[in-house]
Design an enzyme around this catalytic site. Structure first.
Site, short mmCIF file in Angstrom:
data_model
loop_
_atom_site.label_atom_id
_atom_site.label_comp_id
_atom_site.label_asym_id
_atom_site.label_seq_id
_atom_site.Cartn_x
_atom_site.Cartn_y
_atom_site.Cartn_z
CG ASP A 52 -2.03 -0.98 1.19
OD1 ASP A 52 -2.03 -1.84 0.30
OD2 ASP A 52 -2.92 -0.89 2.06
CG HIS A 203 2.40 0.06 4.36
ND1 HIS A 203 2.14 -0.91 5.31
CD2 HIS A 203 1.25 0.78 4.22
CE1 HIS A 203 0.90 -0.76 5.73
NE2 HIS A 203 0.34 0.25 5.10
#
Ligand code: ZN
Length: 243
Positions: A52, A203
């Site tokens: 993400d 991430h």
């Protein structure tokens, strides 16, 4: 006044129970109360790596190298604002066979946004990605995993399947590579015991700014892929599964 005190306590308990249920429905990654979300399939040998908050001009290219070296494709939930800044990186994700999903335009807390703003956040990110990819976007992950029914409605109206996760590296906590690997290991073991596939949240970017350092995440992915080699694991993108 014991009567009043206990009444106040009962009301407080009821309110906190209500708040607890709401928090679970809105925030718990595996809750399906506010609407159906894609998490994983039922094959415990399948793992989806998802990243993400990119694209990130520092970490995303390193991660692309690691994934290519291991011959693994992943899913990237991209922030539209960063995609506009780094369209070349989004193109590289697609060219390398990775799946690109919508992570809103500006990464707001959707639980507190009015319906029109939610729709705009999703539609603007779709437009940013589709301008670069030249193809429709099919998957959406809400920032922080935070959602309520109107978020699911907006996603559905745009043809987006909402996605959450069932393993987190907790890599936003600066605890180092070992801690990320431990978090991943315990989540993967838990899913295997439950006979579930694993949808891993990591991430490659940071929603607050471009160029967030994510070296620990990149190293953890490299080691995870090296450790799992030969274990019969199939690394999939999210389109391998459906709700
Ligand atoms: Zn995010």
């Amino acid at each position: 006044m014991p009567g009043l005190t206990s009444e106040v306590a009962a009301v407080a308990a009821a309110l906190s129970l209500g708040a607890g249920c709401w928090w679970y429905a809105a925030m718990w990654p595996e809750s399906q109360i506010f609407g159906p979300a894609l998490i994983a399939g039922n094959n415990p040998d399948q793992i989806a790596l998802t990243f993400d908050d990119g694209p990130n001009d520092t970490a995303t290219p390193m991660l692309l190298d690691v994934l290519a070296r291991h011959g693994v494709t992943a899913t990237f939930f991209v922030i539209g604002r960063f995609a506009r800044q780094q369209p070349g990186l989004v193109r590289q994700l697609l060219a390398a066979g990775h799946l690109v999903g919508n992570h809103t335009m500006n990464h707001p807390w959707l639980v507190t946004q009015p319906a029109a703003a939610i729709r705009r956040e999703l539609a603007d990110c779709n437009a940013a990605l589709e301008d670069v990819l030249g193809a429709p976007v099919r998957f959406f992950r809400p920032p922080f995993g935070a959602r309520r029914p109107v978020v699911f409605r907006a996603a559905r109206d745009l043809g987006l399947t909402p996605v959450l996760w069932n393993v987190s590296g907790n890599d936003w906590i600066p605890d180092g590579v070992e801690a990320i690997l431990e978090n991943l290991g315990s989540g993967l073991d838990r899913n295997r015991r439950r006979n579930r596939g694993s949808n891993i949240l990591l991430h490659d970017g940071g929603h607050l700014r471009m160029s967030m350092p994510r070296l620990d995440t990149v190293s953890a992915v490299d080691r995870l892929l090296a450790n799992r080699r030969g274990e019969g694991i199939e690394f999939v993108t999210l389109d391998a599964w459906s709700i």
